[in-house]
Design a protein around this motif. Structure first.
Motif, PDB file in Angstrom:
ATOM      1  N   TYR A  58      42.272  17.469   4.650  1.00 12.16           N
ATOM      2  CA  TYR A  58      42.804  18.708   5.202  1.00 12.16           C
ATOM      3  C   TYR A  58      42.086  19.093   6.491  1.00 12.16           C
ATOM      4  O   TYR A  58      40.894  18.838   6.668  1.00 12.16           O
ATOM      5  N   VAL A  59      42.851  19.733   7.383  1.00 10.83           N
ATOM      6  CA  VAL A  59      42.323  20.352   8.589  1.00 10.83           C
ATOM      7  C   VAL A  59      42.946  21.738   8.671  1.00 10.83           C
ATOM      8  O   VAL A  59      43.882  22.066   7.940  1.00 10.83           O
ATOM      9  N   ARG A 100      41.950  25.059  -3.891  1.00  4.79           N
ATOM     10  CA  ARG A 100      43.379  24.927  -3.583  1.00  4.79           C
ATOM     11  C   ARG A 100      43.984  26.259  -3.137  1.00  4.79           C
ATOM     12  O   ARG A 100      44.824  26.298  -2.229  1.00  4.79           O
ATOM     13  N   ARG A 101      43.556  27.331  -3.742  1.00  4.18           N
ATOM     14  CA  ARG A 101      44.050  28.653  -3.341  1.00  4.18           C
ATOM     15  C   ARG A 101      43.635  28.975  -1.907  1.00  4.18           C
ATOM     16  O   ARG A 101      44.434  29.489  -1.118  1.00  4.18           O
ATOM     17  N   ALA A 102      42.385  28.660  -1.550  1.00  8.62           N
ATOM     18  CA  ALA A 102      41.907  28.927  -0.194  1.00  8.62           C
ATOM     19  C   ALA A 102      42.629  28.058   0.823  1.00  8.62           C
ATOM     20  O   ALA A 102      42.967  28.523   1.922  1.00  8.62           O
ATOM     21  N   SER A 137      34.894  23.244  11.452  1.00  6.04           N
ATOM     22  CA  SER A 137      33.692  22.500  11.817  1.00  6.04           C
ATOM     23  C   SER A 137      33.700  21.079  11.285  1.00  6.04           C
ATOM     24  O   SER A 137      33.296  20.141  11.970  1.00  6.04           O
ATOM     25  N   CYS A 138      34.189  20.890  10.041  1.00  8.05           N
ATOM     26  CA  CYS A 138      34.020  19.623   9.351  1.00  8.05           C
ATOM     27  C   CYS A 138      35.312  18.914   8.991  1.00  8.05           C
ATOM     28  O   CYS A 138      35.270  17.834   8.397  1.00  8.05           O
ATOM     29  N   GLY A 139      36.459  19.504   9.309  1.00 11.94           N
ATOM     30  CA  GLY A 139      37.711  18.826   8.998  1.00 11.94           C
ATOM     31  C   GLY A 139      37.906  17.580   9.848  1.00 11.94           C
ATOM     32  O   GLY A 139      37.408  17.509  10.969  1.00 11.94           O
ATOM     33  N   GLY A 153      46.837  28.070   5.234  1.00  8.96           N
ATOM     34  CA  GLY A 153      47.876  27.173   5.729  1.00  8.96           C
ATOM     35  C   GLY A 153      47.327  25.849   6.210  1.00  8.96           C
ATOM     36  O   GLY A 153      47.796  25.290   7.219  1.00  8.96           O
ATOM     37  N   ALA A 154      46.326  25.323   5.495  1.00  8.78           N
ATOM     38  CA  ALA A 154      45.700  24.064   5.909  1.00  8.78           C
ATOM     39  C   ALA A 154      46.734  22.942   5.980  1.00  8.78           C
ATOM     40  O   ALA A 154      47.669  22.883   5.190  1.00  8.78           O
ATOM     41  N   ARG A 155      46.552  22.058   6.951  1.00  7.63           N
ATOM     42  CA  ARG A 155      47.459  20.919   7.144  1.00  7.63           C
ATOM     43  C   ARG A 155      46.898  19.686   6.453  1.00  7.63           C
ATOM     44  O   ARG A 155      45.706  19.398   6.531  1.00  7.63           O
TER      45      ARG A 155
END
Length: 394
Positions: free
Chosen positions: A272-273, A253-255, A232-234, A260-262
């Motif tokens: 991050y997205v 950071r773990r989440a 929604s907000c990336g 697999g955030a880019r």
């Protein structure tokens, strides 16, 4: 930039906001569930905010009140409960377990410990006594279906017990067991707010037993909440994510790693997205919106320069950092608005750069759209800001 990393500029971030937050005319939702699902959470501290946030984004704004009441109180497809940063939000019901595990458990443990500590400091009954009262309260609530704190105290007078809070300090006061206990039970996910005693603008609520939900693994729940919010907000920075969730940096950071955030680049630096969200956003037709105090878009990021000029913040925020009603044009805040005692919607431009005749006409149309569905209802923000106070006075 690293491999696969790209820059997402201000124009593209505003285009993403327009579509994903259902603010552009062609992106509006057909129901409150559409709106809440797209935004992940609607701020619920001020009851009117939920309706005003939904109304700004519905295709048929005239249905705002009945459709939102249906979702909240009849279908229970939306639930008002405590979530991130100990704040009351409205979530899609399928997110309640995720919010409870990812955020509520840690907040709830602190809230209960603080209540027990405060009662002990005041010489009030102990934790065992409190547990008995809690079980009695929940049993009474299950029998009644929905009830106010006053009604619950009729079933168990111990809920009327009072104890001094912060004795000797400037903010000392007297708390009632029912008020503090219901808040703790809300954070713990055991009770939720039900129908208000008055209209949709009322801040006095009945309480109900929370809908049953599975107990999820904390790390998995945090990953799911992160995935939904980034969708929604990336793009969002690590600081944005920590601020919005209220988590520790290690949890954030773990989440991010779990989904697999880019990594991408924004003007503030690294952001991050979600893994599949690096394609460019298409262009969006210019749009106008009147968003309420505490709207999730205006409050969505810690770093806000890309949609809110820094010089406007003292005018549009209160001293605690709560945003007031805002006027938007094409992805940025350009002014503020307020409702006067006679129902008139007053608004003022605070940043006229790029706001020409087309923009002013579009904003005026949104004013009329808001006035039409609100009818005779009157809204006073719980956290008034300088512009709000000035416009409300006339």
């Amino acid at each position: 930039m690293g491999d696969g990393e790209r820059y997402i500029g201000v124009a593209e971030r505003r285009a993403r906001l327009a579509v994903r937050h259902r603010l552009a005319a062609g992106a509006r939702g057909g129901s409150p569930e559409d709106v809440a699902g797209s935004l992940v959470a609607l701020h619920g501290t001020d009851p009117a905010t939920v309706y005003l946030a939904v109304g700004a984004r519905l295709t048929d704004a005239a249905r705002t009140v009945p459709e939102t009441e249906r979702a909240l109180y009849d279908d229970r497809s939306l639930v008002r409960m405590h979530g991130m940063r100990q704040t009351v939000f409205v979530f899609p019901t399928d997110l309640t377990a995720v919010v409870h595990a990812s955020t509520g458990l840690a907040v709830a443990a602190k809230a209960r410990a603080k209540l027990v500590q405060d009662m002990a400091s005041a010489g009030a009954p102990d934790a065992a006594w409190l547990k008995e009262v809690e079980e009695s309260l929940l049993a009474a609530l299950a029998r009644r279906g929905q009830a106010t704190a006053t009604e619950l105290a009729q079933d168990d007078p111990r809920l009327r017990e009072q104890f001094a809070y912060a004795a000797g300090k400037s903010y000392e006061g007297v708390h009632t067991v029912s008020g503090r206990l219901l808040r703790v039970l809300g954070v713990e996910g055991k009770v939720v707010r039900g129908r208000p005693l008055g209209s949709w603008t009322s801040s006095q609520f009945r309480w109900a037993v929370a809908p049953a939900h599975p107990e999820l693994d904390v790390a998995e729940a945090q990953a799911e909440l992160m995935r939904r919010w980034l969708a929604s907000c990336g793009p969002a920075t690590e600081a944005d994510l920590k601020w919005w969730t209220g988590w520790r940096v290690t949890d954030v950071r773990r989440a991010l790693a779990a989904i697999g955030a880019r990594e991408v680049s924004v003007d503030e630096g690294r952001a991050y997205v979600t893994a599949d969200d690096v394609a460019p956003e298409g262009s969006v037709e210019p749009w106008a919106a009147l968003l309420p105090a505490l709207d999730p878009t205006a409050m969505g990021w810690q770093a806000r320069d890309w949609y809110l000029a820094s010089e406007l913040r003292p005018l549009l925020f209160d001293r605690s950092g709560n945003v007031g009603p805002t006027v938007w044009w094409d992805g940025r805040v350009v002014g503020g608005w307020a409702q006067r005692a006679d129902g008139e919607i007053a608004w003022r431009l605070l940043d006229e750069k790029g706001v020409g005749h087309e923009a002013k006409a579009a904003i005026a149309a949104e004013v009329e759209r808001l006035r039409a569905w609100m009818g005779t209802s009157r809204v006073t923000p719980r956290f008034p800001t300088p512009v709000d106070k000035e416009l409300a006075r006339g």
